[in-house]
Design a protein around this motif. Structure first.
Motif, PDB file in Angstrom:
ATOM      1  N   TYR A 167       2.933 -12.594  -6.933  1.00 56.84           N
ATOM      2  CA  TYR A 167       2.146 -12.804  -5.786  1.00 56.84           C
ATOM      3  C   TYR A 167       1.173 -11.800  -5.273  1.00 56.84           C
ATOM      4  CZ  TYR A 167       4.870 -17.346  -5.383  1.00 56.84           C
ATOM      5  OH  TYR A 167       5.392 -18.637  -5.858  1.00 56.84           O
ATOM      6  N   PHE A 168       1.778 -10.478  -5.422  1.00 55.24           N
ATOM      7  CA  PHE A 168       1.026  -9.428  -4.626  1.00 55.24           C
ATOM      8  C   PHE A 168      -0.301  -9.194  -5.461  1.00 55.24           C
ATOM      9  CE2 PHE A 168       5.165  -8.936  -2.722  1.00 55.24           C
ATOM     10  CZ  PHE A 168       4.845  -8.354  -1.684  1.00 55.24           C
ATOM     11  N   PHE A 204       7.796  -7.309   0.912  1.00 55.53           N
ATOM     12  CA  PHE A 204       6.740  -6.156   0.651  1.00 55.53           C
ATOM     13  C   PHE A 204       6.913  -5.876  -0.670  1.00 55.53           C
ATOM     14  CE2 PHE A 204      10.291  -4.187   2.821  1.00 55.53           C
ATOM     15  CZ  PHE A 204      10.435  -3.102   2.220  1.00 55.53           C
ATOM     16  N   TYR A 205       6.042  -5.246  -1.107  1.00 57.77           N
ATOM     17  CA  TYR A 205       6.058  -4.459  -2.441  1.00 57.77           C
ATOM     18  C   TYR A 205       6.801  -3.177  -2.335  1.00 57.77           C
ATOM     19  CZ  TYR A 205       4.321  -2.847  -7.041  1.00 57.77           C
ATOM     20  OH  TYR A 205       4.028  -2.490  -8.521  1.00 57.77           O
ATOM     21  N   GLN A 213       4.086  -2.075   1.124  1.00 60.27           N
ATOM     22  CA  GLN A 213       2.773  -2.877   1.255  1.00 60.27           C
ATOM     23  C   GLN A 213       3.194  -4.347   1.443  1.00 60.27           C
ATOM     24  OE1 GLN A 213       0.094  -1.528  -1.546  1.00 60.27           O
ATOM     25  NE2 GLN A 213      -0.704   0.101   0.031  1.00 60.27           N
ATOM     26  N   ASN A 214       2.690  -5.226   2.444  1.00 58.37           N
ATOM     27  CA  ASN A 214       2.848  -6.414   2.468  1.00 58.37           C
ATOM     28  C   ASN A 214       1.681  -7.098   1.895  1.00 58.37           C
ATOM     29  OD1 ASN A 214       0.846  -6.693   4.684  1.00 58.37           O
ATOM     30  ND2 ASN A 214       2.551  -6.857   6.343  1.00 58.37           N
ATOM     31  N   LEU A 215       1.458  -8.406   1.734  1.00 53.57           N
ATOM     32  CA  LEU A 215       0.433  -9.154   1.124  1.00 53.57           C
ATOM     33  C   LEU A 215      -0.932  -8.770   1.691  1.00 53.57           C
ATOM     34  CD1 LEU A 215       1.976 -12.534   0.324  1.00 53.57           C
ATOM     35  CD2 LEU A 215       0.855 -10.925  -1.229  1.00 53.57           C
ATOM     36  N   ARG A 269      -4.604  -9.965  -4.908  1.00 49.30           N
ATOM     37  CA  ARG A 269      -5.364  -8.603  -5.028  1.00 49.30           C
ATOM     38  C   ARG A 269      -6.373  -8.889  -6.038  1.00 49.30           C
ATOM     39  NH1 ARG A 269      -3.015  -3.138  -6.629  1.00 49.30           N
ATOM     40  NH2 ARG A 269      -3.363  -4.116  -8.697  1.00 49.30           N
ATOM     41  N   ASP A 292       2.063   1.548   5.521  1.00 50.79           N
ATOM     42  CA  ASP A 292       2.716   1.310   4.172  1.00 50.79           C
ATOM     43  C   ASP A 292       3.491   2.931   3.910  1.00 50.79           C
ATOM     44  OD1 ASP A 292       0.626   3.595   3.469  1.00 50.79           O
ATOM     45  OD2 ASP A 292      -0.403   2.250   2.089  1.00 50.79           O
ATOM     46  N   PHE A 341      -2.738  -6.055   0.126  1.00 50.78           N
ATOM     47  CA  PHE A 341      -3.207  -6.493  -1.149  1.00 50.78           C
ATOM     48  C   PHE A 341      -4.357  -7.378  -0.928  1.00 50.78           C
ATOM     49  CE2 PHE A 341       0.844  -4.792  -2.467  1.00 50.78           C
ATOM     50  CZ  PHE A 341       0.691  -4.622  -3.905  1.00 50.78           C
TER      51      PHE A 341
END
Length: 124
Positions: A4-5, A28-29, A34-36, A9, A68, A39
């Protein structure tokens, strides 16, 4: 979930918006923390859609105050990718701070970066 991330992006609008609707906005990634929103803000201006994606994520109650692993905010990524609409939205509507400093680059000043960006890419 990781896909999804990258759909947000790098993917076509349809895939990106699908990911935004399906994803848990609290995730988050892990690698970059980092959340969406990061991205979506980092989406290239040639792909477009970044501002509307960011707005939808905020509507879905994503944490827009998150930083982040490098202590950067989505505003940095939006400016770096030339996403004028996102920058204005983040600053004017969400009140993101343009005076943040990036930890890894202590000399680097958000305020200066955003000023230069807005001066060069935005109409008054």
């Amino acid at each position: 979930m990781v896909e999804y991330f990258f759909s947000v992006r790098d993917g076509p609008d349809q895939d990106a918006f699908f990911a935004i609707e399906m994803a848990d906005v609290k995730c988050f990634y892990a690698h970059t923390k980092q959340n969406l929103l990061f991205f979506a803000a980092a989406r290239t201006s040639t792909l477009g859609g970044a501002e509307s994606m960011c707005r939808r994520l905020v509507e879905r109650k994503i944490d827009f105050k998150m930083k982040d692993s490098a202590l950067q905010t989505p505003l940095f990524y939006a400016a770096a990718k030339g996403n004028t609409g996102c920058c204005r939205y983040f600053i004017e509507e969400l009140g993101m701070d343009v005076t943040e400093r990036i930890r890894r680059f202590e000399y680097f000043d958000y305020k200066l970066m955003i000023h230069i960006f807005l001066e060069n890419f935005c109409e008054s």
